[in-house]
Design an enzyme around this catalytic site. Structure first.
Site: not given
Ligand code: NAP
Ligand code: HSE
Length: 443
Positions: A48, A135, A190, A204, A208, A307
């Site tokens: 973004r 999940v 994270g 969340d 799942k 993570g």
């Molecule tokens: P994050 O750190 O917030 O990263 C989101 C990314 O998407 C960033 O690069 C952001 O850009 C970009 N973005 C956000 N809104 C946007 C928009 N409107 N248009 C274009 N780009 C956009 O999220 P994350 O933790 O990596 O999670 C990503 C996905 O994985 C989510 O669906 C989450 O539920 C899932 N997930 C996360 C984890 C975890 O542990 N974090 C685990 C399992 C699943 P910028 O960097 O420029 O802001």
């Molecule tokens: N926010 C979610 C969690 C990321 O803490 O389990 C993994 O899906």
């Protein structure tokens, strides 16, 4: 000699997970290429905000702020949707699937809301939608349900599905600290969603649970139809009360199916688990999922549930499956059938009504410390047929108030909800009672 097939990967979203995928894929690319017999190219990524400092370095030409340009780029074969949310992520996913691409997603919120549409779009256009990372983080749970346990029906699946909440609950128990302070740490690590209320309010975990219920029972349950309660009202005092009763507290998803009646219940709530239960001992960011299969018996999965690294591991496992699909080998044929078909197209199951969801309960309330209060509360409970099993009373601030913790014998969700509304109307009950379920699961 013919040149190896080049598979081009686009990553939409280069945040916590996206950067993890880029980092680990760059590290093991050569090894994967020799195992898969293809060339893998990390072709493009979208963000973004281009000015944000990132740990992975990309050639400027590879970075865009237009995720749809990545999703529809005719040179890209596999699109990773790692943006999150249900708006831009939905557009990107549908656009890539409509081009017949393979989409790999970690987005449980998107799948629980639009799963049927995503699978149908993939089917219609010959694309594929893979979602191992959605999940239980690094635990290969989707593959276990779909492939390893394909011979089974699943009367009961329960467990910890949110790393952030388990991290918070563990720190609360060990450090006696309230949750807002610890939530900040989970965000820095994270683990938390961009909107962290999705974690702490239970949504969340609910997303799942919807994905698991679909895989196990072939039906899409709406989170709004479920009991969904989070951890935001739990205090360090609840851990002390629970310990006095021999329990720990975990936020659990429970997916229970009665194959005789056809009733399915999918719910999320903080749960008292006996301290000796293996799931009660799973701490920090770890998830633990118990899967009862009618053929294999119970299998248990424990691992990091959130993570960067754990999630990247799951995304990369889908990328490897995606390459197999694109190479169109025999294994790909099996995976392809599985990726787009409802996991279990069984006869439609009905959601269990509250009166059929039985259990024991823990109630904590602040009451006026005066004669007759316990009798009023006991009468309110008896009026709904809810029987008290134990009582712990202690003095509490402000002066003249007491904390009352009750546990019940077996009751059901209809009776306990009615009891709560009666209790809330009593003058002697000074704030909304906190209800926790007691988990009577055999291991
Ligand atoms: P994050 O750190 O917030 O990263 C989101 C990314 O998407 C960033 O690069 C952001 O850009 C970009 N973005 C956000 N809104 C946007 C928009 N409107 N248009 C274009 N780009 C956009 O999220 P994350 O933790 O990596 O999670 C990503 C996905 O994985 C989510 O669906 C989450 O539920 C899932 N997930 C996360 C984890 C975890 O542990 N974090 C685990 C399992 C699943 P910028 O960097 O420029 O802001
Ligand atoms: N926010 C979610 C969690 C990321 O803490 O389990 C993994 O899906």
């Amino acid at each position: 000699m013919s040149q190896p097939l080049v598979i081009r990967i686009g990553i939409c979203g280069l945040g916590t997970v996206g950067q993890g995928v880029w980092k680990h894929l760059s590290r093991i690319r050569t090894e994967l290429e020799s195992r898969l017999g293809v060339k893998l190219e990390l072709a493009r990524a979208s963000v973004r905000d281009r000015r944000k400092v990132r740990t992975v370095k990309l050639a400027p030409g590879k970075l865009t702020t237009d995720p749809l340009a990545v999703a529809t780029d005719p040179n890209i074969d596999i699109v990773c949707e790692l943006i999150g949310g249900t708006t831009v992520a939905r557009d990107v996913t549908l656009a890539a699937l409509a081009c017949g691409k393979v989409v790999v997603s970690a987005n449980k919120a998107l799948i629980s809301k639009h799963g049927a549409e995503l699978f149908e779009t993939a089917r219609r256009h010959g694309g594929h939608f893979l979602f191992e990372a959605s999940v239980a983080g690094g635990i290969p749970l989707i593959k276990a349900l779909r492939e390893g346990l394909v011979a089974n029906r699943f009367p009961l699946i329960y467990g910890i599905l949110n790393g952030t909440c388990n991290y918070i609950l563990t720190q609360m128990e060990e450090q006696d600290a309230p949750y807002p302070a610890i939530l900040g740490e989970a965000k820095k690590l994270g683990y938390a969603e961009a909107d962290e209320s999705l974690d702490v309010l239970g949504w969340d975990t609910a997303h799942k649970a919807v994905v698991l219920a679909f895989l196990a029972h072939g039906t899409w349950v709406k989170p709004e139809q479920m009991i969904v309660e989070g951890i935001d009202r739990i205090t360090p005092g609840d851990f002390k009360n629970a310990a006095a009763l021999g329990y720990g507290i975990k936020l659990l998803a429970v997916i229970a199916r009665d194959f005789k009646s056809g009733e399915l219940s999918v719910r999320v709530h903080p749960t008292l688990l006996p301290e000796s239960h293996v799931v009660a001992k799973v701490s920090g960011v770890f998830n633990a999922v118990s899967v009862q299969g009618d053929v294999a018996g119970t299998t248990l999965y424990i691992g990091r549930g959130a993570g960067q690294d754990a999630t990247a591991s799951a995304v990369i496992s889908d990328l490897v499956d995606a390459v197999s699909l694109l190479k169109n080998d025999r294994r790909a044929f099996i995976t392809a059938r599985k990726s787009n078909a409802p996991a279990r197209p069984e006869k439609v199951c009905r959601l269990a009504p509250p009166a059929h969801i039985r259990g024991r309960y823990y109630l904590r309330m602040t009451v006026s410390d005066e004669p007759g209060v316990l009798a009023q509360i006991a009468a309110a409970m008896a009026g709904q047929g809810v029987s008290i099993a134990s009582v712990i009373q202690s003095a509490q601030e402000p002066a003249g108030a007491a904390s009352l913790v009750l546990t019940t014998h077996q009751s059901d969700e209809r009776a306990i909800a009615a009891t709560l509304s009666r209790l809330a109307r009593l003058k002697c009950v000074l704030e909304k009672p906190l209800l926790l379920r007691i988990g009577d699961f055999s291991e």
